[in-house]
Design a protein around this motif. Structure first.
Motif, mmCIF file in Angstrom:
data_model
loop_
_atom_site.group_PDB
_atom_site.id
_atom_site.type_symbol
_atom_site.label_atom_id
_atom_site.label_comp_id
_atom_site.label_asym_id
_atom_site.label_seq_id
_atom_site.Cartn_x
_atom_site.Cartn_y
_atom_site.Cartn_z
ATOM 1 N N LEU A 10 -7.523 16.629 -14.294
ATOM 2 C CA LEU A 10 -7.665 17.310 -15.632
ATOM 3 C C LEU A 10 -6.573 18.181 -16.107
ATOM 4 O O LEU A 10 -6.118 18.162 -17.409
ATOM 5 N N GLU A 11 -5.877 19.018 -15.262
ATOM 6 C CA GLU A 11 -5.034 19.823 -15.398
ATOM 7 C C GLU A 11 -3.687 18.990 -16.221
ATOM 8 O O GLU A 11 -3.241 19.491 -17.154
ATOM 9 N N ILE A 14 -4.704 17.571 -19.639
ATOM 10 C CA ILE A 14 -4.478 18.720 -20.653
ATOM 11 C C ILE A 14 -3.068 18.921 -21.049
ATOM 12 O O ILE A 14 -2.399 19.188 -22.142
ATOM 13 N N GLY A 15 -2.241 19.205 -19.868
ATOM 14 C CA GLY A 15 -0.705 19.499 -20.000
ATOM 15 C C GLY A 15 -0.057 18.465 -20.758
ATOM 16 O O GLY A 15 0.699 18.926 -21.488
ATOM 17 N N LEU A 18 -1.103 18.351 -24.701
ATOM 18 C CA LEU A 18 -0.483 19.570 -25.216
ATOM 19 C C LEU A 18 0.913 19.165 -25.308
ATOM 20 O O LEU A 18 1.512 19.786 -26.410
ATOM 21 N N THR A 19 1.598 18.854 -24.335
ATOM 22 C CA THR A 19 3.144 18.523 -24.594
ATOM 23 C C THR A 19 3.516 17.550 -25.506
ATOM 24 O O THR A 19 4.258 17.696 -26.585
ATOM 25 N N VAL A 22 3.034 19.277 -29.015
ATOM 26 C CA VAL A 22 3.966 20.008 -29.371
ATOM 27 C C VAL A 22 5.293 19.052 -29.808
ATOM 28 O O VAL A 22 5.999 19.155 -31.028
ATOM 29 N N ARG A 217 9.966 18.814 -19.218
ATOM 30 C CA ARG A 217 8.984 18.219 -19.628
ATOM 31 C C ARG A 217 8.772 16.658 -19.301
ATOM 32 O O ARG A 217 7.654 16.066 -19.375
#
Lengths: 229, 237
Positions: A10-11, A14-15, A18-19, A22, A217
């Protein structure tokens, strides 16, 4: 899947989401980017408030006023001595919140004045010592005071002399109290070249830092998320 | 009172802390005279008090955020749904952080310990957002630099050349390009040249800048302590 594995998945998801939200700004401003931006504003404001509360306010105000509070976060730790003087920054801090009410906003100047006074008091001597005197001695000592038997290579000596010349010329560039004519103009001109190289080096390092983050990233997206690398 | 008290506070606090650098401070005990004990206390504690005020400034920032975004939502101003997102994310992180949700039982352990919901939010939300937002600057910095520095003057060209050498020399590309150079041109290899730029001309420029900044800090500090600075906390604004 175990709880830990689910949390990690999940982490990562979500990461990654969001990346990408952006990065969507590279196309143009859009609602996904705005959502990510507004989440960041809310999360970062709360994040630093929480960090400040548990790392600074709790041990330095709550525990010093009520030593028994130490046992709440660390039952095995010895109780510290009480220090009623911390009531002063506590009151100053509360006065700072007066800023929220326009009619009382002027009171927040008092804690701000304490912060300015503290910064001034610590900075004056520290800057004078580390950024002025120490920088001058670090420039002069290896460059001008090196003796023939110090074993320094000619190239190292040349570098040291160049640093001395560069520093003096760049300082000359910052001399605004007299007209730049004659020798001062020449020194300032040479100093400008050194300053431009310095700004170029700083700029290059900054861009490299950002590119490193970008690579990080991309590695996260392609590796942690998609498992391609 | 609005102007005088802030000035007095700046002068007293600043003078006390400057004096701590020049007075031998007692290490412990109450036998020492009052002034050295006061200076020792100020030296030991004022930085902590400053940090406490910083926490209140974070709280002030949080309250301001609630106020401005709350008003936006209440008055249904443009883009108000985004303000709801800000307020919700702020409230969620604040609650799980202050209550230390997850992790050790009760309020034991650090809020950033592995296993706490707060640490998870950092890993899943705050860390990725921060790193990605800063990495976006790579694109904008380069495009802005191209527009600003493109061979308009000798100085701009020097800046651009130094930046290019650093960018190539401090990456693996610098070594690859450098291997194409003949031995007698070793000193011009991008990796060697970039190190030299950082070590010599950059050091000279940085030192001059640091000297200028330090003199500026000293002058401004003295103006503030002596009450000569009319702007800011002790001024009319």
């Amino acid at each position: 899947m175990s709880d830990a594995g689910l949390h990690h998945s999940l982490e990562v998801f979500i990461g990654a989401a969001l990346t990408l939200m952006v990065f969507s700004f590279l196309y143009r401003d859009n609602p996904l980017y705005k959502i990510a931006e507004h989440i960041f504003v809310g999360v970062s404001a709360a994040y630093w408030m929480v960090i400040g509360f548990w790392t600074t306010f709790w041990p330095n105000v709550v525990v010093k006023l009520l030593p028994a509070a130490q046992r709440v976060t660390n039952p095995d730790a010895p109780l510290p001595e009480q220090d009623p003087a911390v009531i002063v920054p506590l009151i100053l801090g509360l006065l700072m919140l007066c800023r929220l009410w326009p009619r009382l906003a002027w009171i927040s100047r008092w804690p701000t004045a304490f912060a300015v006074g503290t910064t001034v008091g610590y900075s004056l001597v520290r800057y004078l010592r580390s950024d002025f005197l120490n920088q001058i001695s670090a420039t002069i000592e290896p460059g001008l005071l090196a003796t023939a038997d110090s074993g320094a290579l000619w190239s190292a000596r040349f570098d040291h002399i160049l640093i001395v010349v560069g520093t003096v010329c760049a300082v000359a560039y910052f001399t605004f109290s007299r007209a730049r004519r004659g020798g001062l103009a020449i020194l300032a001109r040479i100093g400008l070249v050194f300053l431009m190289i310095t700004f170029g080096a700083s700029f290059g390092s900054t861009v490299m830092g950002r590119v490193t983050l970008l690579v990080g990233r991309l590695r996260f997206l392609l590796g942690d998320w998609l498992g391609l690398i | 009172m609005k102007r005088l008290i802030p000035r007095i506070i700046i002068t007293v606090v600043g003078t006390l802390l400057i004096a701590t650098s020049f007075v031998v401070k007692p290490t412990a005990g109450v036998d020492a005279p009052f002034v050295p004990r006061l200076l020792a206390y100020a030296d030991r504690n004022f930085s902590v008090w400053f940090a406490i005020l910083a926490v209140f400034s974070f709280a002030l920032g949080g309250a301001n955020l609630i106020k401005s975004h709350g008003m936006k939502v209440a008055k249904r101003r443009s883009d108000w749904p985004y303000s709801v997102i800000t307020l919700v994310s702020f409230a969620v992180v604040l609650v799980i952080g202050l209550l230390k949700v997850g992790g050790a039982p009760g309020w034991q352990g650090a809020v950033t310990d592995a296993g706490t919901a707060f640490a998870w939010v950092f890993e899943a939300v705050y860390g990725p957002l921060q790193a990605t937002l800063f990495s976006l600057l790579a694109f904008f910095v380069v495009s802005a630099a191209y527009r600003s520095f493109r061979l308009r003057s000798l100085e701009a060209s020097i800046l651009l050349a130094a930046a290019t050498v650093i960018l190539i020399g401090r990456t693996p590309l610098g070594v690859v390009v450098g291997d194409l150079y003949p031995d007698w041109l070793t000193f011009l290899r991008p990796d060697v040249l970039s190190m030299w730029i950082l070590r010599v001309p950059n050091t000279a420029g940085q030192r001059a800048i640091l000297n200028g900044i330090s003199l500026g800090v000293v002058a401004t500090s003295l103006r503030l302590i002596l009450g000569l600075d009319r702007g800011g906390v002790g001024g009319r604004r």
